[in-house]
Scaffold this motif. Structure first.
Motif, PDB file in Angstrom:
ATOM      1  N   ALA A 198     -45.599  -2.734 -44.223  1.00 26.42           N
ATOM      2  CA  ALA A 198     -45.179  -3.912 -43.457  1.00 26.42           C
ATOM      3  C   ALA A 198     -44.512  -3.547 -42.139  1.00 26.42           C
ATOM      4  N   GLY A 199     -44.289  -2.262 -41.908  1.00 35.04           N
ATOM      5  CA  GLY A 199     -43.624  -1.857 -40.678  1.00 35.04           C
ATOM      6  C   GLY A 199     -42.160  -2.259 -40.642  1.00 35.04           C
ATOM      7  N   GLU A 200     -41.547  -2.423 -41.827  1.00 35.90           N
ATOM      8  CA  GLU A 200     -40.131  -2.757 -41.906  1.00 35.90           C
ATOM      9  C   GLU A 200     -39.298  -1.475 -41.858  1.00 35.90           C
ATOM     10  N   ARG A 239     -42.363 -12.295 -43.062  1.00 32.98           N
ATOM     11  CA  ARG A 239     -41.676 -11.875 -41.840  1.00 32.98           C
ATOM     12  C   ARG A 239     -42.674 -11.392 -40.782  1.00 32.98           C
ATOM     13  N   LYS A 240     -43.823 -10.888 -41.248  1.00 34.64           N
ATOM     14  CA  LYS A 240     -44.861 -10.420 -40.324  1.00 34.64           C
ATOM     15  C   LYS A 240     -45.899 -11.506 -40.033  1.00 34.64           C
ATOM     16  N   GLU A 241     -45.692 -12.703 -40.624  1.00 34.10           N
ATOM     17  CA  GLU A 241     -46.574 -13.852 -40.424  1.00 34.10           C
ATOM     18  C   GLU A 241     -48.034 -13.521 -40.755  1.00 34.10           C
ATOM     19  N   LEU A 242     -48.242 -12.915 -41.920  1.00 36.86           N
ATOM     20  CA  LEU A 242     -49.582 -12.564 -42.371  1.00 36.86           C
ATOM     21  C   LEU A 242     -50.254 -13.762 -43.046  1.00 36.86           C
ATOM     22  N   ASP A 280     -42.264  -1.237 -47.325  1.00 37.49           N
ATOM     23  CA  ASP A 280     -41.701  -1.079 -45.987  1.00 37.49           C
ATOM     24  C   ASP A 280     -42.651  -0.315 -45.072  1.00 37.49           C
ATOM     25  N   ALA A 315     -44.316  -9.903 -46.039  1.00 39.02           N
ATOM     26  CA  ALA A 315     -45.514 -10.474 -45.408  1.00 39.02           C
ATOM     27  C   ALA A 315     -45.159 -11.713 -44.594  1.00 39.02           C
ATOM     28  N   TYR A 365     -34.854 -11.511 -44.705  1.00 41.33           N
ATOM     29  CA  TYR A 365     -34.616 -10.082 -44.879  1.00 41.33           C
ATOM     30  C   TYR A 365     -33.443  -9.835 -45.816  1.00 41.33           C
TER      31      TYR A 365
END
Length: 210
Positions: free
Chosen positions: A137-139, A25-28, A134, A23, A86
């Motif tokens: 989160a689109g990882e 990494r996606k700046e949620l 993943d 989260a 990551y």
């Protein structure tokens, strides 16, 4: 608290941390942190309990959800201090995978008495939360990375099951399974261990078929 229960709580906390790091990494926002941490922390165990036709563990004991929430908040306020989130995510995932491989196998064996079911529930418990994380989160999915992943969970669940069937104490079986899963996954992360990949070949032409 016995070794299995300890691994259960530790696995939930560590997997929740990987969800919160994803989260970050996606700046949620904080709700995104709470959601991803919870899905990752309890996802594998939820699938395991549904398959075993058991009451879902976090419904019976809401403390697991609270663990996910606390971890999410802690990561929300501290993730910016981590230089490579990551990389940390992958190593924490390896710890969670090892813990859940043992926990899932222990629960499957206790409920069914079947070594085969034990290994399967260990693998599913260890991998499903990370897969969900993943995906949401689109990882890059851990399943699509070249390094060994599911095999690490398989090794941990299998060695725990073998140790238990051999009559080892619960602590020894748990440590054996945890060490096997973590060493295999850790080696894959550190040294790039992988199996040979499938190589596509040109299809046969109609005139070549006898």
């Amino acid at each position: 608290m016995n070794p299995i229960e300890l691994l259960d709580y530790a696995g939930v906390a560590v997997f929740a941390a990987t969800g919160a790091l994803a989260a970050s990494r996606k700046e949620l926002d904080i709700i995104g942190f709470l959601f991803l941490a919870s899905v990752t922390g309890i996802g594998g165990g939820t699938l395991r309990d549904v398959i075993l036709n058991l009451p879902v563990f976090w419904v019976a004991h809401s403390g697991y959800v609270l663990i996910c929430a606390v971890v999410a908040v802690l990561v929300f306020f501290s993730a910016h201090r981590v230089e490579s989130r990551y990389k940390l995510l992958l190593w924490l995932d390896a710890i969670g995978l090892a813990a859940f491989a043992v926990m899932g196998a222990a629960k499957g064996l206790a409920i069914t008495g079947s070594p085969v079911v034990s290994v399967i529930t260990g693998v599913l418990t260890a991998t499903f939360g990370g897969i969900l994380r993943d995906l949401l989160a689109g990882e890059p999915s851990v399943l699509l990375r070249p390094e060994i992943y599911v095999t690490a969970a398989l090794a941990g669940a299998a060695l725990f099951t073998l140790g238990d069937l051999a009559g080892l104490p619960a602590l020894a079986s748990s440590l054996l399974g945890f060490a096997a899963a973590f060493l295999v996954r850790g080696g894959a992360l550190k040294f790039g261990w992988s199996f040979p990949a499938y190589k596509s070949r040109p299809g046969r032409r109609p005139e070549d078929i006898p």
